[in-house]
Motif scaffolding. Structure first.
Motif, PDB file in Angstrom:
ATOM      1  N   ALA A  94      34.217  61.802  88.877  1.00 56.78           N
ATOM      2  CA  ALA A  94      33.369  62.082  89.909  1.00 56.78           C
ATOM      3  C   ALA A  94      33.157  61.357  90.970  1.00 56.78           C
ATOM      4  CB  ALA A  94      31.839  62.377  89.122  1.00 56.78           C
ATOM      5  N   ASN A  95      32.630  61.880  92.183  1.00 53.53           N
ATOM      6  CA  ASN A  95      32.277  61.149  93.375  1.00 53.53           C
ATOM      7  C   ASN A  95      33.475  60.624  93.907  1.00 53.53           C
ATOM      8  OD1 ASN A  95      31.065  60.202  95.410  1.00 53.53           O
ATOM      9  ND2 ASN A  95      30.004  58.668  94.300  1.00 53.53           N
ATOM     10  N   ARG A  96      34.089  61.653  94.673  1.00 55.44           N
ATOM     11  CA  ARG A  96      35.312  61.295  95.402  1.00 55.44           C
ATOM     12  C   ARG A  96      35.160  60.642  96.915  1.00 55.44           C
ATOM     13  NH1 ARG A  96      38.175  66.440  95.898  1.00 55.44           N
ATOM     14  NH2 ARG A  96      36.809  66.823  97.758  1.00 55.44           N
ATOM     15  N   ASP A  97      35.772  59.749  96.988  1.00 52.84           N
ATOM     16  CA  ASP A  97      35.579  59.133  98.556  1.00 52.84           C
ATOM     17  C   ASP A  97      36.480  59.812  99.450  1.00 52.84           C
ATOM     18  OD1 ASP A  97      37.124  55.995  98.099  1.00 52.84           O
ATOM     19  OD2 ASP A  97      38.103  58.026  98.323  1.00 52.84           O
ATOM     20  N   SER A  98      36.350  59.195 100.818  1.00 51.01           N
ATOM     21  CA  SER A  98      37.136  59.897 101.900  1.00 51.01           C
ATOM     22  C   SER A  98      38.780  59.943 101.778  1.00 51.01           C
ATOM     23  CB  SER A  98      36.755  59.316 103.308  1.00 51.01           C
ATOM     24  OG  SER A  98      36.954  57.800 103.276  1.00 51.01           O
ATOM     25  N   LEU A  99      39.097  58.799 100.876  1.00 49.40           N
ATOM     26  CA  LEU A  99      40.731  58.529 100.686  1.00 49.40           C
ATOM     27  C   LEU A  99      40.982  59.184  99.490  1.00 49.40           C
ATOM     28  CD1 LEU A  99      40.799  54.807 101.412  1.00 49.40           C
ATOM     29  CD2 LEU A  99      41.249  56.693 102.770  1.00 49.40           C
ATOM     30  N   GLY A 100      40.111  60.157  98.728  1.00 51.26           N
ATOM     31  CA  GLY A 100      40.370  61.036  97.630  1.00 51.26           C
ATOM     32  C   GLY A 100      40.368  59.830  96.184  1.00 51.26           C
ATOM     33  N   GLN A 129      24.291  55.628  89.932  1.00 50.97           N
ATOM     34  CA  GLN A 129      25.336  55.342  88.897  1.00 50.97           C
ATOM     35  C   GLN A 129      25.347  56.638  88.090  1.00 50.97           C
ATOM     36  OE1 GLN A 129      27.071  52.732  88.581  1.00 50.97           O
ATOM     37  NE2 GLN A 129      28.120  53.099  86.649  1.00 50.97           N
ATOM     38  N   VAL A 130      26.634  57.099  87.579  1.00 48.74           N
ATOM     39  CA  VAL A 130      26.639  58.207  86.704  1.00 48.74           C
ATOM     40  C   VAL A 130      27.714  57.941  85.483  1.00 48.74           C
ATOM     41  CG1 VAL A 130      27.970  60.568  86.760  1.00 48.74           C
ATOM     42  CG2 VAL A 130      26.667  59.958  88.698  1.00 48.74           C
ATOM     43  N   GLN A 131      27.411  58.258  84.442  1.00 48.63           N
ATOM     44  CA  GLN A 131      28.094  57.902  83.199  1.00 48.63           C
ATOM     45  C   GLN A 131      28.827  59.399  82.679  1.00 48.63           C
ATOM     46  OE1 GLN A 131      24.756  56.981  83.077  1.00 48.63           O
ATOM     47  NE2 GLN A 131      25.836  54.995  84.209  1.00 48.63           N
ATOM     48  N   LEU A 132      29.949  59.529  82.339  1.00 50.21           N
ATOM     49  CA  LEU A 132      30.894  60.804  82.039  1.00 50.21           C
ATOM     50  C   LEU A 132      31.277  60.781  80.660  1.00 50.21           C
ATOM     51  CD1 LEU A 132      32.838  61.127  85.418  1.00 50.21           C
ATOM     52  CD2 LEU A 132      30.645  62.099  84.870  1.00 50.21           C
ATOM     53  N   VAL A 133      30.941  61.822  79.776  1.00 49.37           N
ATOM     54  CA  VAL A 133      31.461  61.740  78.602  1.00 49.37           C
ATOM     55  C   VAL A 133      32.292  63.126  78.234  1.00 49.37           C
ATOM     56  CG1 VAL A 133      30.860  61.717  76.167  1.00 49.37           C
ATOM     57  CG2 VAL A 133      29.477  60.312  77.744  1.00 49.37           C
ATOM     58  N   GLU A 134      33.517  62.878  78.016  1.00 54.99           N
ATOM     59  CA  GLU A 134      34.480  64.252  77.685  1.00 54.99           C
ATOM     60  C   GLU A 134      34.518  64.389  76.231  1.00 54.99           C
ATOM     61  OE1 GLU A 134      36.570  61.615  80.722  1.00 54.99           O
ATOM     62  OE2 GLU A 134      35.503  61.315  78.872  1.00 54.99           O
ATOM     63  N   SER A 135      34.665  65.772  75.832  1.00 49.88           N
ATOM     64  CA  SER A 135      34.579  66.057  74.487  1.00 49.88           C
ATOM     65  C   SER A 135      35.532  67.533  74.572  1.00 49.88           C
ATOM     66  CB  SER A 135      33.354  66.738  73.845  1.00 49.88           C
ATOM     67  OG  SER A 135      32.428  67.462  74.641  1.00 49.88           O
ATOM     68  N   GLY A 136      35.975  67.986  73.186  1.00 51.05           N
ATOM     69  CA  GLY A 136      36.674  69.204  73.039  1.00 51.05           C
ATOM     70  C   GLY A 136      38.129  69.018  73.207  1.00 51.05           C
ATOM     71  N   GLY A 137      38.544  67.703  73.136  1.00 52.41           N
ATOM     72  CA  GLY A 137      40.098  67.520  72.811  1.00 52.41           C
ATOM     73  C   GLY A 137      40.276  67.936  71.266  1.00 52.41           C
ATOM     74  N   ASP A 138      41.601  68.330  71.054  1.00 60.19           N
ATOM     75  CA  ASP A 138      41.762  68.423  69.754  1.00 60.19           C
ATOM     76  C   ASP A 138      43.338  68.733  69.571  1.00 60.19           C
ATOM     77  OD1 ASP A 138      40.124  70.957  67.194  1.00 60.19           O
ATOM     78  OD2 ASP A 138      41.621  69.488  67.133  1.00 60.19           O
ATOM     79  N   LEU A 139      43.852  68.984  68.282  1.00 59.02           N
ATOM     80  CA  LEU A 139      45.262  69.448  67.982  1.00 59.02           C
ATOM     81  C   LEU A 139      45.375  70.862  67.972  1.00 59.02           C
ATOM     82  CD1 LEU A 139      48.109  68.847  67.299  1.00 59.02           C
ATOM     83  CD2 LEU A 139      47.375  68.716  64.921  1.00 59.02           C
ATOM     84  N   VAL A 140      46.151  71.314  68.876  1.00 59.13           N
ATOM     85  CA  VAL A 140      46.285  72.771  68.999  1.00 59.13           C
ATOM     86  C   VAL A 140      47.770  73.359  68.989  1.00 59.13           C
ATOM     87  CG1 VAL A 140      46.262  72.849  71.320  1.00 59.13           C
ATOM     88  CG2 VAL A 140      45.365  74.766  69.927  1.00 59.13           C
ATOM     89  N   MET A 195      34.934  57.553  91.994  1.00 56.95           N
ATOM     90  CA  MET A 195      34.149  56.463  91.530  1.00 56.95           C
ATOM     91  C   MET A 195      33.737  56.292  90.158  1.00 56.95           C
ATOM     92  SD  MET A 195      30.765  54.875  93.081  1.00 56.95           S
ATOM     93  CE  MET A 195      31.487  54.791  94.863  1.00 56.95           C
ATOM     94  N   TYR A 196      33.580  57.344  89.586  1.00 58.59           N
ATOM     95  CA  TYR A 196      33.137  57.440  88.444  1.00 58.59           C
ATOM     96  C   TYR A 196      34.202  58.186  87.349  1.00 58.59           C
ATOM     97  CZ  TYR A 196      28.989  56.575  90.692  1.00 58.59           C
ATOM     98  OH  TYR A 196      27.685  55.896  91.363  1.00 58.59           O
ATOM     99  N   TRP A 197      34.424  57.470  86.153  1.00 56.53           N
ATOM    100  CA  TRP A 197      35.360  58.128  85.192  1.00 56.53           C
ATOM    101  C   TRP A 197      34.822  58.010  83.733  1.00 56.53           C
ATOM    102  CZ3 TRP A 197      40.278  59.727  86.288  1.00 56.53           C
ATOM    103  CH2 TRP A 197      40.835  59.420  87.756  1.00 56.53           C
TER     104      TRP A 197
END
Length: 118
Positions: free
Chosen positions: A97-103, A1-12, A106-108
């Motif tokens: 992350a974790n792309r299967d054979s169909l593209g 299991q993988v957890q993903l956390v994004e950051s860095g978005g802003d108004l520019v 799995m993790y978002w």
């Protein structure tokens, strides 16, 4: 299991730059392909850039020459450097992350908002 956390978005402003980060926790991250997607209001989600576990990259045509995807497996991080931003880049950006054979990935992550004003 993988957890993903994004950051860095802003108004520019148009022409500006942002660097998005995606932090991964859990095991196996270094062997996964990882991608950045974006979804603008009223539009379908689209692939922006992807990077393999060994660093091979591919980009959506509109991102070529302006965006750079990179990863640091030692830190479990993936980045998206975005330069010369345009109003049409406005969207919620998510890493996957974790792309299967169909593209399919799995993790978002939950996403980070990027807004580019004209």
């Amino acid at each position: 299991q993988v957890q993903l956390v994004e950051s860095g978005g802003d108004l520019v402003r148009a022409g500006g730059s942002l660097r998005l980060s995606c932090a991964a926790s859990g095991s196996g991250f270094s062997i996964y392909a990882v991608a950045w997607y974006r979804q603008a209001p009223g539009k379908q989600r689209e692939l922006v850039a992807a990077i393999s576990n060994v660093g091979s990259t591919n980009y959506q045509d509109s991102a070529k020459g302006r965006f750079t995807i990179s990863r640091d497996n030692a830190k479990n991080m993936v980045y998206l450097q975005m330069n010369n931003l345009k109003p049409e880049d406005t969207a919620v950006y998510s890493c996957a992350a974790n792309r299967d054979s169909l593209g399919r990935y799995m993790y978002w992550g939950q996403g980070t908002q990027v807004t580019v004003s004209s």
